[in-house]
Write a protein that holds these residues in place. Structure first.
Motif, PDB file in Angstrom:
ATOM      1  N   GLN A 170       0.829  -1.203   0.000  1.00  0.00           N
ATOM      2  CA  GLN A 170       0.000   0.000   0.000  1.00  0.00           C
ATOM      3  C   GLN A 170       0.864   1.254   0.000  1.00  0.00           C
ATOM      4  O   GLN A 170       0.593   2.222  -0.722  1.00  0.00           O
ATOM      5  CB  GLN A 170      -0.918   0.007   1.225  1.00  0.00           C
ATOM      6  N   ARG A 206       2.132   1.870  -3.458  1.00  0.00           N
ATOM      7  CA  ARG A 206       1.124   2.412  -4.372  1.00  0.00           C
ATOM      8  C   ARG A 206       0.903   3.900  -4.140  1.00  0.00           C
ATOM      9  O   ARG A 206       0.733   4.676  -5.075  1.00  0.00           O
ATOM     10  CB  ARG A 206      -0.187   1.625  -4.242  1.00  0.00           C
ATOM     11  N   TRP A 207       0.888   4.308  -2.859  1.00  0.00           N
ATOM     12  CA  TRP A 207       0.762   5.741  -2.564  1.00  0.00           C
ATOM     13  C   TRP A 207       1.954   6.516  -3.130  1.00  0.00           C
ATOM     14  O   TRP A 207       1.798   7.613  -3.667  1.00  0.00           O
ATOM     15  CB  TRP A 207       0.687   5.946  -1.055  1.00  0.00           C
TER      16      TRP A 207
END
Length: 493
Positions: free
Chosen positions: A254, A257-258
């Protein structure tokens, strides 16, 4: 002053946006990790604790602990004209230096200062508000930092206050800009590096050290009583469970992805495929091998020395500003939303966009006549006649098209946000009543047309790996986003 032992506790089990090779040296520098001969975990812990207490007592006794960011300009820049919070003013340029590991909160330890995302944000806010600062020049020598909420917040502020957004020019010179540092510099107007500089490492990592065997060697057994199966997941004194591995992997994916999303927002020249394709690799500023060149990959804008970059920024500030255009009548498009093009150019663009003849005729009806610089007499008439002839040749008439403002349509198609979203841009451009501002917002919030349904994503940036499922593909499809927004607008009306 922050105790490094508490700092180490805060960082444990969190995603790091840092070169893996830098983690241990920074920890040793702070006194958190023991150096020298190999010892058991218990011996290392005791030795480390002793050093921490000695260092803290010494710093308090000597009064040498730094309490705010230190500011220094390189000798070739000369003396600063003004000193702010972590930055200095020189020749109308606010100069800020970012080096060492980046933390969530800035703090001093001994005679060193470690920048936090909070202290950097305060410094950039000061420079943005100071009328004497005409531009910002960041000097970056940083291998990265930790993942924290302050990092995306800092990145958002830079994007919204750079010259591209109507603020002051923000340039970054990268001696080393890895991971979290690159997350920051990617939000500037201009990113420069020397040929030998280091840039990249767009990725995240979580490290886990298990010391259960070391405890056994010291004759220690730790027994835990817990409520909740995951309560001790990731503990240093026991092997990782399968649930702990799954959760830690989800955290780091995650974070990755950010990271990618913010890099794409900051650097419109890059695509998701290119950023993910770097595989968190590190690049020279430039290299004979394109695969190792940050310039050729698109991570930076130019190769210069630091002095050359600083002089280029100052020179850009000396460029005369064009006089403001005359005021428009009420209801007219503002200069930023208007495109000065000839009828023949608009007509060619409409044809290229694949519109039918009635749509083209309706759009051209809204197009004013050319001014003094118009094409030779008869040129536009010939083009318009060509549309009529094509309609007659087809032997039929399309449904009457609603009126579309041709200049608005052309302005929408020319928006930077339209790149990679051409299908959606065309739909918005010729939607009756559409404004440039509304189209820009819709395009900016939509995903790029990257063929996500057919592409296999990097398993290192998706917990499940493999191809995207149909539901996710449908959510990311630009046309589906447009339809949902249109339906929502209709319901609201």
């Amino acid at each position: 002053m922050r105790n490094p032992a508490l700092l180490a506790a805060e960082l444990t089990g969190r995603p790091l946006l840092m070169l893996e090779s830098s983690v241990l040296p920074y920890a040793q520098m702070l006194g958190v990790v023991a150096t020298g001969e190999r010892r058991s975990a218990l011996s290392a812990f005791i030795g480390g604790a002793r050093r921490l207490f000695r260092a803290e007592a010494s710093a308090e006794h000597d009064g040498a602990c730094v309490t705010e960011p230190m500011v220094a300009l390189p000798r070739w820049m000369g003396e600063p004209e003004h000193i702010g919070f972590g930055w200095a003013l020189k020749d109308g340029v606010g100069v800020i230096e970012v080096d060492g590991p980046l933390m969530e909160e800035g703090f001093g330890w001994g005679d060193c200062w470690y920048h936090g995302y909070d202290t950097l944000l305060m410094a950039f806010e000061e420079m943005a508000a100071d009328a004497n600062v005409r531009a910002v020049f960041g000097r970056i020598r940083c291998n990265g930092g930790i993942a924290a909420a302050g990092l995306p917040q800092l990145a958002k502020f830079l994007r919204e206050n750079r010259a591209k957004a109507g603020g002051k020019p923000i340039w970054f010179f990268c001696e080393r800009a890895y991971s979290a540092a690159y997350w920051i510099v990617a939000q500037g107007d201009h990113v420069v590096a020397a040929r030998e500089s280091g840039v990249g490492s767009i990725g995240a990592v979580i490290g886990h050290c298990e010391a259960s065997k070391g405890l056994s060697a010291d004759g220690l057994t730790i027994t835990k009583f817990k409520f909740g199966l995951k309560k001790t997941d990731g503990a240093w004194d026991e092997p990782l469970s399968e649930t702990a591995k799954t959760d830690l992997n989800a955290d780091v994916q995650q974070c990755g992805r950010w990271f990618v999303a913010d890099v794409l927002k900051g650097r419109e020249n890059l695509t998701e495929e290119v950023v993910i394709g770097t595989q968190a690799g590190c690049f020279y500023g430039d290299s004979d091998d394109p695969a190792y060149s940050a310039l050729k990959v698109g991570l930076i804008d130019a190769v210069m020395t630091e002095r050359e970059a600083f002089e280029a920024l100052k020179a850009s500030l000396a460029t005369p500003i064009s006089p403001a255009p005359p005021a428009k009548a009420p209801g007219a498009l503002s200069p930023a939303k208007e495109t000065d093009v000839k009828r023949s150019e608009v007509l060619a663009g409409l044809k290229k966009a694949g519109l039918n003849n009635d749509q083209i005729r309706a759009a051209m009806a809204e197009m004013p006549e050319d001014g003094e610089d118009a094409a030779p007499e008869g040129e536009d008439q010939a083009d318009d006649t060509e549309v009529e002839d094509e309609a007659e040749a087809e032997g039929g008439e399309d449904e009457p098209a609603a009126k579309v403002n041709a200049k608005v349509a052309q302005a929408v198609l020319d928006l930077p946000e339209a790149r990679g979203r051409e299908k959606l841009a065309k739909k918005l451009a010729f939607q009756p009543g559409m404004t440039v501002a509304a189209a820009k917002e819709l395009l900016a919030s939509a995903g790029k047309e990257t063929g996500l349904a057919d592409r296999v994503r990097d398993p290192n940036l998706a917990p499940s790996g493999g191809t995207l499922d149909a539901a996710l593909t449908k959510r990311l499809d630009p046309e589906a986003i447009y339809r949902r927004r249109k339906a929502s607008t209709s319901r609201a009306a």
